[in-house]
Design an enzyme around this catalytic site. Sequence first.
Site, PDB file in Angstrom:
ATOM      1  N   SER A   1      48.245  -8.135   7.275  1.00  0.00           N
ATOM      2  CA  SER A   1      46.916  -7.625   7.803  1.00  0.00           C
ATOM      3  C   SER A   1      46.721  -6.038   8.112  1.00  0.00           C
ATOM      4  O   SER A   1      46.444  -5.892   9.222  1.00  0.00           O
ATOM      5  CB  SER A   1      47.115  -8.692   9.096  1.00  0.00           C
ATOM      6  OG  SER A   1      46.769  -9.789   8.717  1.00  0.00           O
TER       7      SER A   1
ATOM      8  N   LEU B   1      48.367 -19.964 -14.574  1.00  0.00           N
ATOM      9  CA  LEU B   1      50.052 -20.507 -13.633  1.00  0.00           C
ATOM     10  C   LEU B   1      49.984 -20.222 -12.309  1.00  0.00           C
ATOM     11  O   LEU B   1      49.048 -18.940 -11.432  1.00  0.00           O
ATOM     12  CB  LEU B   1      51.008 -19.732 -14.795  1.00  0.00           C
ATOM     13  CG  LEU B   1      50.849 -19.827 -15.850  1.00  0.00           C
ATOM     14  CD1 LEU B   1      52.038 -19.103 -16.471  1.00  0.00           C
ATOM     15  CD2 LEU B   1      51.122 -21.045 -15.986  1.00  0.00           C
TER      16      LEU B   1
HETATM   17  S1  NHW Z   1      46.235 -16.132  -5.778  1.00  0.00           S
HETATM   18  C1  NHW Z   1      47.696 -15.433  -4.473  1.00  0.00           C
HETATM   19  C2  NHW Z   1      47.372 -14.631  -3.639  1.00  0.00           C
HETATM   20  N1  NHW Z   1      48.497 -14.746  -3.171  1.00  0.00           N
HETATM   21  C3  NHW Z   1      48.720 -15.959  -1.441  1.00  0.00           C
HETATM   22  O1  NHW Z   1      47.804 -15.900  -1.137  1.00  0.00           O
HETATM   23  C4  NHW Z   1      50.155 -15.712  -0.953  1.00  0.00           C
HETATM   24  C5  NHW Z   1      50.840 -15.253   0.584  1.00  0.00           C
HETATM   25  N2  NHW Z   1      49.501 -14.410   0.801  1.00  0.00           N
HETATM   26  C6  NHW Z   1      49.340 -12.728   0.642  1.00  0.00           C
HETATM   27  O2  NHW Z   1      50.746 -13.036   0.812  1.00  0.00           O
HETATM   28  C7  NHW Z   1      46.573 -15.358  -6.954  1.00  0.00           C
HETATM   29  C8  NHW Z   1      48.633 -12.063   2.113  1.00  0.00           C
HETATM   30  O3  NHW Z   1      47.695 -12.861   2.649  1.00  0.00           O
HETATM   31  C9  NHW Z   1      47.663 -11.715   0.623  1.00  0.00           C
HETATM   32  C10 NHW Z   1      46.663 -10.970   1.535  1.00  0.00           C
HETATM   33  C11 NHW Z   1      48.123 -10.452  -0.264  1.00  0.00           C
HETATM   34  C12 NHW Z   1      47.254 -12.527  -0.034  1.00  0.00           C
HETATM   35  N3  NHW Z   1      43.086 -12.529  -3.522  1.00  0.00           N
HETATM   36  O4  NHW Z   1      46.423  -6.772   3.489  1.00  0.00           O
HETATM   37  P1  NHW Z   1      45.214  -7.658   4.282  1.00  0.00           P
HETATM   38  C13 NHW Z   1      46.282 -14.207  -6.804  1.00  0.00           C
HETATM   39  O5  NHW Z   1      47.599 -13.663  -6.798  1.00  0.00           O
HETATM   40  C14 NHW Z   1      41.512  -9.692   0.763  1.00  0.00           C
HETATM   41  C15 NHW Z   1      42.241 -10.891  -3.230  1.00  0.00           C
HETATM   42  O6  NHW Z   1      45.129  -7.230   5.586  1.00  0.00           O
HETATM   43  P2  NHW Z   1      47.472 -10.367   3.866  1.00  0.00           P
HETATM   44  C16 NHW Z   1      45.593 -13.259  -7.818  1.00  0.00           C
HETATM   45  C17 NHW Z   1      40.923  -9.581   2.140  1.00  0.00           C
HETATM   46  O7  NHW Z   1      39.844 -10.531   2.027  1.00  0.00           O
HETATM   47  N4  NHW Z   1      42.073 -10.417  -2.170  1.00  0.00           N
HETATM   48  O8  NHW Z   1      45.748  -8.636   3.933  1.00  0.00           O
HETATM   49  C18 NHW Z   1      45.279 -12.772  -6.158  1.00  0.00           C
HETATM   50  C19 NHW Z   1      40.685  -8.513   3.224  1.00  0.00           C
HETATM   51  O9  NHW Z   1      39.961  -8.166   1.501  1.00  0.00           O
HETATM   52  P3  NHW Z   1      38.451  -8.405   2.884  1.00  0.00           P
HETATM   53  C20 NHW Z   1      42.398 -11.236  -1.013  1.00  0.00           C
HETATM   54  O10 NHW Z   1      46.962 -11.424   4.475  1.00  0.00           O
HETATM   55  C21 NHW Z   1      43.793 -11.808  -7.112  1.00  0.00           C
HETATM   56  C22 NHW Z   1      42.055  -8.133   2.265  1.00  0.00           C
HETATM   57  O11 NHW Z   1      42.511  -9.121   1.239  1.00  0.00           O
HETATM   58  C23 NHW Z   1      43.534 -12.512  -1.104  1.00  0.00           C
HETATM   59  O12 NHW Z   1      47.817  -8.827   4.738  1.00  0.00           O
HETATM   60  C24 NHW Z   1      43.617 -10.169  -6.549  1.00  0.00           C
HETATM   61  C25 NHW Z   1      42.922  -7.930   4.143  1.00  0.00           C
HETATM   62  O13 NHW Z   1      44.556  -7.373   3.349  1.00  0.00           O
HETATM   63  C26 NHW Z   1      43.346 -12.624  -2.536  1.00  0.00           C
HETATM   64  N5  NHW Z   1      43.906 -13.640  -2.837  1.00  0.00           N
HETATM   65  O14 NHW Z   1      47.411 -10.318   2.449  1.00  0.00           O
HETATM   66  C27 NHW Z   1      42.615  -9.176  -6.321  1.00  0.00           C
HETATM   67  N6  NHW Z   1      43.681 -12.536   0.324  1.00  0.00           N
HETATM   68  O15 NHW Z   1      37.004  -7.193   1.938  1.00  0.00           O
HETATM   69  C28 NHW Z   1      42.216  -8.557  -7.951  1.00  0.00           C
HETATM   70  C29 NHW Z   1      43.048 -11.714   1.167  1.00  0.00           C
HETATM   71  O16 NHW Z   1      38.248  -9.674   3.035  1.00  0.00           O
HETATM   72  C30 NHW Z   1      41.312  -8.379  -8.832  1.00  0.00           C
HETATM   73  N7  NHW Z   1      42.686 -10.877   0.376  1.00  0.00           N
HETATM   74  O17 NHW Z   1      38.225  -7.315   4.336  1.00  0.00           O
HETATM   75  C31 NHW Z   1      40.924  -7.268 -10.067  1.00  0.00           C
HETATM   76  C32 NHW Z   1      42.327  -6.365  -9.828  1.00  0.00           C
HETATM   77  C33 NHW Z   1      42.376  -5.752 -11.962  1.00  0.00           C
HETATM   78  C34 NHW Z   1      40.794  -5.219 -12.157  1.00  0.00           C
HETATM   79  C35 NHW Z   1      41.294  -4.738 -13.491  1.00  0.00           C
HETATM   80  C36 NHW Z   1      40.115  -3.910 -14.239  1.00  0.00           C
HETATM   81  C1  EN5 Z   2      47.156 -18.753  -8.166  1.00  0.00           C
HETATM   82  N1  EN5 Z   2      47.339 -18.969 -10.127  1.00  0.00           N
HETATM   83  O1  EN5 Z   2      46.481 -26.180  -1.077  1.00  0.00           O
HETATM   84  C2  EN5 Z   2      46.921 -20.079  -7.159  1.00  0.00           C
HETATM   85  N2  EN5 Z   2      47.768 -27.242  -2.612  1.00  0.00           N
HETATM   86  O2  EN5 Z   2      45.276 -30.216  -2.849  1.00  0.00           O
HETATM   87  C3  EN5 Z   2      46.474 -19.736  -6.317  1.00  0.00           C
HETATM   88  N3  EN5 Z   2      47.468 -30.686  -1.874  1.00  0.00           N
HETATM   89  O3  EN5 Z   2      48.848 -29.935  -3.040  1.00  0.00           O
HETATM   90  C4  EN5 Z   2      46.106 -20.713  -5.193  1.00  0.00           C
HETATM   91  N4  EN5 Z   2      47.304 -30.496   4.029  1.00  0.00           N
HETATM   92  O4  EN5 Z   2      45.532 -32.980  -1.149  1.00  0.00           O
HETATM   93  C5  EN5 Z   2      46.227 -21.911  -5.082  1.00  0.00           C
HETATM   94  N5  EN5 Z   2      47.755 -34.615  -1.502  1.00  0.00           N
HETATM   95  C6  EN5 Z   2      45.946 -23.156  -4.229  1.00  0.00           C
HETATM   96  C7  EN5 Z   2      46.104 -24.205  -3.807  1.00  0.00           C
HETATM   97  C8  EN5 Z   2      47.050 -23.699  -2.626  1.00  0.00           C
HETATM   98  C9  EN5 Z   2      48.120 -24.997  -2.291  1.00  0.00           C
HETATM   99  C10 EN5 Z   2      47.194 -26.357  -2.140  1.00  0.00           C
HETATM  100  C11 EN5 Z   2      46.825 -28.573  -2.304  1.00  0.00           C
HETATM  101  C12 EN5 Z   2      45.998 -29.136  -3.385  1.00  0.00           C
HETATM  102  C13 EN5 Z   2      47.642 -29.556  -2.162  1.00  0.00           C
HETATM  103  C14 EN5 Z   2      47.801 -32.432  -1.238  1.00  0.00           C
HETATM  104  C15 EN5 Z   2      49.381 -31.654  -0.175  1.00  0.00           C
HETATM  105  C16 EN5 Z   2      48.626 -31.204   1.386  1.00  0.00           C
HETATM  106  C17 EN5 Z   2      49.368 -31.729   2.142  1.00  0.00           C
HETATM  107  C18 EN5 Z   2      48.127 -31.232   3.720  1.00  0.00           C
HETATM  108  C19 EN5 Z   2      47.129 -33.740  -0.599  1.00  0.00           C
HETATM  109  C20 EN5 Z   2      47.195 -35.370  -1.197  1.00  0.00           C
HETATM  110  C21 EN5 Z   2      47.688 -36.309  -2.157  1.00  0.00           C
HETATM  111  C22 EN5 Z   2      46.927 -37.657  -2.528  1.00  0.00           C
HETATM  112  C23 EN5 Z   2      48.045 -38.603  -3.703  1.00  0.00           C
HETATM  113  C24 EN5 Z   2      48.114 -40.070  -3.679  1.00  0.00           C
HETATM  114  C25 EN5 Z   2      46.215 -40.447  -3.409  1.00  0.00           C
HETATM  115  C26 EN5 Z   2      45.067 -39.062  -3.005  1.00  0.00           C
HETATM  116  C27 EN5 Z   2      45.769 -37.586  -2.885  1.00  0.00           C
END
Ligand code: NHW
Ligand code: EN5
Length: 384
Positions: free
Chosen positions: A144, A384
Amino acid sequence: EHAFWDTQPVPSMSSEYGQDSGPLDEVRTPEEVRAEPYALPDKFEWCTCNVDDEHEIQEIYSLLTENYVEDDDSMFRFDYSIHFLRWALKPPEFLRSWHLGVRVQGGGKLVGFITGIPAHIRVLEKSIKMAEINFLCVHKRLRSKRLAPVLIKEITRRVNRENIWQAVYTAGVVLPRPISECRYWHRSLNPKKLIEVGFSHLGARMTMARTIKLYKVPDAPQIAGMREMKKEDVGRVHRLVANYLKKFTLHPEFTPAEIEHWMLPRPGVVYCYVRENEKGEVTDVCSFYSLPSSILGHPKHNTLRAAYSYWNVATTVPLQDLMFDALILARQQDFDVFNALDIMENESFLKDLKFGIGDGYLQYYLYNWKCPRIEPRGIGLVLL
Ligand code: NHW
Ligand code: EN5
């Protein structure tokens, strides 16, 4: 509402999904892209990570294992292995400069990460060289503070410097603006453990014994001629997969080298099986990758072993029969659960093969590209 995303070339949440496709930004050249990295807050610095370095990959692994994606109830957190990360980040033509980290100043602790890999993606009638963005992560103690937007802007700059202007990414959260909203489905392979760790629940009027019986699968594949993919199969698997993927509105266009990279079996990382017929032709292929999750705060179990459905093509058997063998092969490899999205033709087998719908969503996004909304069955891309 979206202070950062409102500044980016993505459609706003309120705009209509139109029928037209194309870039959202004015067309530019790499020379017009700023040469200097974006400024980070004081105390932090950029680093380009070397995933071949044992210490650096260990740092990436630790950051992700402790801080990456969790389910909505924080019971599980993705635990991508070191071998998996190297595989995911080093496909043909990968760029080291797209493995971007943030450290505490002076070469200190790795606290932020984001990656891109190059890919040719077709969306509707257009084929575009894009970056696939993944592994965005900020350390829990630095959340954040608006670090994520800086990571996104800097990876965008590095991608643009290579004359690439579009990206594809997926997320569990809704951002401006999904091109498709997909769901996870789960097939229990080890129901007792899944219930013990809270991944699933004993159904109403079900005993543990009945549940175990319900999810039992045969010990060996049911289709004649199923075997592991080997290097000599690359050309034939490439033709099968590349031709099959053409039917989906959004799909990657793989080269044979990419098929070899993404599909040739790697123990503990990616599993791939083909059916070879009597004439020695490869007619069917199924694959899945290994992505375990840490089980958070459980006294007895630490790891949930999950297989994720990957590239599957059936031409001589129903897709359902091929995926039944995929379940059997995943169970043989000791996976606890087999996960699949409702993309491609997966709806045709999910219910019959006893998958249950999960509580997780997967949103698909394009950066700097407007296009119509795509149904899950039109998605032919697994990230992935
Ligand atoms: S999705 C997995 C993303 N990672 C996680 O969820 C891990 C756990 N969370 C964290 O590490 C797969 C943090 O919460 C993250 C945000 C880092 C997610 N995508 O720094 P702030 C991917 O890796 C926006 C994009 O304060 P934070 C795909 C949010 O809406 N944006 O937040 C990645 C807000 O913007 P807004 C996301 O919680 C694709 C801002 O970040 C997001 O400390 C990336 C807040 O920033 C997400 N998953 O850190 C985009 N989650 O406008 C690639 C939050 O709403 C775009 N936000 O105010 C393309 C780039 C290349 C282009 C080339 C042409
Ligand atoms: C970037 N490449 O929410 C990807 N997983 O359903 C990043 N749920 O495992 C984004 N909450 O439903 C990833 N069990 C986004 C997904 C993040 C991880 C996530 C979900 C997907 C998940 C499980 C466990 C829930 C635990 C409580 C779930 C139910 C399974 C059940 C099996 C038997 C038949 C009925 C369903």
